[in-house]
Write a protein that holds these residues in place. Structure first.
Motif, PDB file in Angstrom:
ATOM      1  N   GLY A  52       0.794  -1.217   0.000  1.00 52.19           N
ATOM      2  CA  GLY A  52       0.000   0.000   0.000  1.00 52.19           C
ATOM      3  C   GLY A  52       0.828   1.270   0.000  1.00 52.19           C
ATOM      4  O   GLY A  52       2.049   1.237   0.086  1.00 52.19           O
ATOM      5  N   PRO A  53       0.139   2.416  -0.108  1.00 58.35           N
ATOM      6  CA  PRO A  53       0.811   3.705  -0.261  1.00 58.35           C
ATOM      7  C   PRO A  53       1.396   4.298   1.022  1.00 58.35           C
ATOM      8  O   PRO A  53       2.086   5.301   0.973  1.00 58.35           O
ATOM      9  N   GLY A  54       1.139   3.684   2.151  1.00 58.25           N
ATOM     10  CA  GLY A  54       1.606   4.252   3.419  1.00 58.25           C
ATOM     11  C   GLY A  54       3.107   4.479   3.470  1.00 58.25           C
ATOM     12  O   GLY A  54       3.570   5.469   4.036  1.00 58.25           O
ATOM     13  N   ALA A  55       3.879   3.580   2.872  1.00 57.64           N
ATOM     14  CA  ALA A  55       5.340   3.727   2.891  1.00 57.64           C
ATOM     15  C   ALA A  55       5.787   4.951   2.107  1.00 57.64           C
ATOM     16  O   ALA A  55       6.715   5.661   2.516  1.00 57.64           O
ATOM     17  N   ILE A  56       5.128   5.225   1.006  1.00 57.63           N
ATOM     18  CA  ILE A  56       5.470   6.410   0.207  1.00 57.63           C
ATOM     19  C   ILE A  56       5.136   7.670   0.988  1.00 57.63           C
ATOM     20  O   ILE A  56       5.939   8.604   1.048  1.00 57.63           O
ATOM     21  N   GLU A  57       3.977   7.705   1.592  1.00 55.76           N
ATOM     22  CA  GLU A  57       3.573   8.886   2.351  1.00 55.76           C
ATOM     23  C   GLU A  57       4.511   9.130   3.531  1.00 55.76           C
ATOM     24  O   GLU A  57       4.916  10.272   3.793  1.00 55.76           O
ATOM     25  N   LYS A  58       4.901   8.089   4.216  1.00 61.19           N
ATOM     26  CA  LYS A  58       5.822   8.217   5.345  1.00 61.19           C
ATOM     27  C   LYS A  58       7.180   8.749   4.868  1.00 61.19           C
ATOM     28  O   LYS A  58       7.732   9.679   5.464  1.00 61.19           O
ATOM     29  N   ALA A  59       7.709   8.180   3.799  1.00 63.53           N
ATOM     30  CA  ALA A  59       9.004   8.620   3.275  1.00 63.53           C
ATOM     31  C   ALA A  59       8.933  10.066   2.794  1.00 63.53           C
ATOM     32  O   ALA A  59       9.864  10.854   3.022  1.00 63.53           O
TER      33      ALA A  59
END
Length: 102
Positions: free
Chosen positions: A17-24
């Motif tokens: 999911g996109p959570g890793a992109i948002e966190k980074a």
């Protein structure tokens, strides 16, 4: 407004999911907050492809962007997003200098 530059980096969300992109993205944005010449940046999600993302950064000049890009801090500052770069296309980034605006 002419002379400003915009840089687009294309990203692909991982399977989980996109959570890793948002966190980074948030981590990197904090690191870059005082970067000379950086006016702003945005994380955008594609409305046509839910796994597609892009980061758009706006710079006061192409020279300011190039100075930062060629500096030692660039690679370390942006490394959290590097695993998510979308390398399926011809390019995973674009650099544009604004030549006209209304």
């Amino acid at each position: 407004m002419t002379g400003r530059a915009r840089v687009i980096v294309y990203l692909r969300a991982p399977q989980e999911g996109p959570g890793a992109i948002e966190k980074a993205y948030h981590e990197i944005s904090g690191r870059l907050a005082a970067t000379p010449g950086l006016l702003r940046n945005e994380l955008m999600r594609s409305t046509l492809d839910p796994g597609g993302f892009a980061v758009l950064s706006e710079w006061s000049s192409l020279a300011d962007f190039r100075a930062w890009e060629e500096g030692a801090a660039h690679r370390n500052a942006t490394s959290p997003l590097r695993p998510y770069q979308d390398r399926d296309g011809a390019r995973h980034y674009g650099i544009y200098e604004i030549v006209a605006a209304y």
